[in-house]
Design a protein around this motif. Structure first.
Motif: not given
Length: 421
Positions: A92-102, A114-122
């Motif tokens: 669960e989460g907000d992948p769109k927000a995490e994508l923008e952050k990454g 960035a890899l930490e954030v996008l790795g979580g979003a994926v």
């Protein structure tokens, strides 16, 4: 009767079979029929009876409403296992927000975060289009980190010991975007193209060519990466020494896209640069008009290096691309010099755009060439068809030009081939 005779008679009687018995034998007696075996009686099978409470008929499993997710390739399975990614997207989460952050972190060069954030979003639940975009940007982050590490231009605090491993990881992730989300053309076509770019920077023209051909052949004409892939396929063919196919790809680009104003810049580059450079291949290397050699090692010119594979690089002190390629040049020199490849440079000391004397530039930037030819007025530029820097030429042991192009696109494939000849 005497006793011995009586004993013999008793002994002989003991050897005779009892009355009504025959000696055991597997053969029938001569002239007789073999013994008949009486048929065995057949016991009737018991009748089947239905159980008092028969089990209910099995209910067929319902078909899933959605198509099953594509299987993860062995390469990505191994990779995600080592990196800790789970591409099933169940969190669960907000992948769109995490994508923008990454993306924000990526653009600033803060690749580790960035890899930490996008790795979580994926790993988060999302529609396929968004999942494809997140995975694409994860791959892009590895690509940028590998490229910047290759050029030694990482931001402070970013540490990468092996640029190549980042590019290899990026290629695997880009391929997975294509495999899992081919229907998302905006992302899958870009991923197919970028897979080739990873291999091109790694110097592996054969794998780069395969990736670029896939990007060109498997995506519609409307894909903006299709034309780019066709151009790069020509570059890769030149890099492996197949100049006939290189020209074929470049000419196909001109036929398919040359009359479209959107592609006029690349079409002009193909006409005036790529095809012009290929015209030098297969000819004897022109002599260098060197006023003098900076280190005095190659005073005899190219003739003194006959029998060696030569990489000749044209550079200038004002050229930013030349400077960004220096780290890779150092690695190339370290890798190939002991194997029979000689790296030499050539520069125009009176270049009006020069930012410093060539001697100081070479010393300050630790330019790794065996020697540098100083060509007053740049008289060697025209014979070698130099129109952009850094320009590189590969000359074989017999003094024949075997490749001509931008130094970035000089891979290891051709050097390996020449050294094996």
């Amino acid at each position: 009767m005497k006793l011995p005779v009586l004993i013999q008679a008793i002994f002989l009687l003991a050897l005779l079979p009892p009355a009504g018995c025959a000696p055991p034998s597997s053969e029938p007696e001569k002239g007789g029929e073999p013994a008949k075996v009486a048929p065995s009686k057949t016991v009737p099978a018991p009748e089947k009876t239905e159980p008092a409470n028969p089990p209910a008929e099995p209910v067929p499993a319902e078909k899933p409403e959605k198509e099953p997710k594509p299987a993860i390739s062995s390469a990505i399975e191994s990779l995600t296992g080592s990196l800790g990614y789970n591409l099933d997207g169940q969190e669960e989460g907000d992948p769109k927000a995490e994508l923008e952050k990454g993306l924000s972190l990526q653009k600033k060069g803060h690749y580790t975060r960035a890899l930490e954030v996008l790795g979580g979003a994926v790993e988060m639940k999302a529609p396929n289009a968004l999942r494809a975009e997140v995975l694409l940007e994860l791959a892009e982050t590895y690509f940028r980190r590998g490229k910047d590490a290759r050029e030694e231009s990482l931001e402070p605090g970013e540490v990468v010991e092996d640029p190549g491993s980042n590019l290899e990881t990026s290629a695997v992730l880009f391929r997975e975007v294509v495999n899992r989300y081919k229907g998302e053309l905006d992302f899958s076509s870009q991923a197919a193209y970028m897979t080739g770019s990873c291999y091109l920077l790694l110097g592996d023209h054969r794998r780069g060519l395969a990736a670029y051909k896939s990007a060109f052949e498997n995506f519609p004409r409307t894909s903006k990466y299709r034309s780019k892939a066709l151009e790069r396929a020509g570059i890769c063919n030149a890099g492996i020494g197949d100049h006939v196919q290189a020209k074929a790809f470049f000419n196909k680009y001109l036929r398919d896209f040359g009359n479209d104003p959107k592609y006029s810049s690349t079409a002009k580059k193909i006409r005036t640069r790529y095809l012009n450079e290929l015209g030098l291949v297969g000819r004897p290397a022109p002599p260098l008009n060197a006023t003098r050699w900076l280190k005095g090692v190659v005073d005899g010119g190219l003739e003194s290096l006959r029998g060696e594979v030569i990489v000749l690089t044209f550079f200038s002190t004002w050229c930013n691309h030349c400077k960004s390629e220096l780290p890779q040049m150092r690695r190339d020199v370290e890798k190939w010099s002991d194997k029979g490849v000689v790296f030499i440079g050539i520069a125009n000391p009176s270049d009006p755009k020069g930012t410093s004397p060539v001697e100081i530039y070479v010393e300050t930037n630790k330019v790794p060439f065996l020697d540098v030819a100083l060509d007053e007025g740049g008289r060697s530029w025209r014979p070698y068809r130099v129109s952009g820097l850094p320009a590189a030429v590969v000359i074989d042991q017999k003094g024949i030009v075997r490749w001509r192009g931008h130094y970035t696109f000089m891979g290891h494939t051709l050097l390996e081939t020449l050294l094996a000849e």
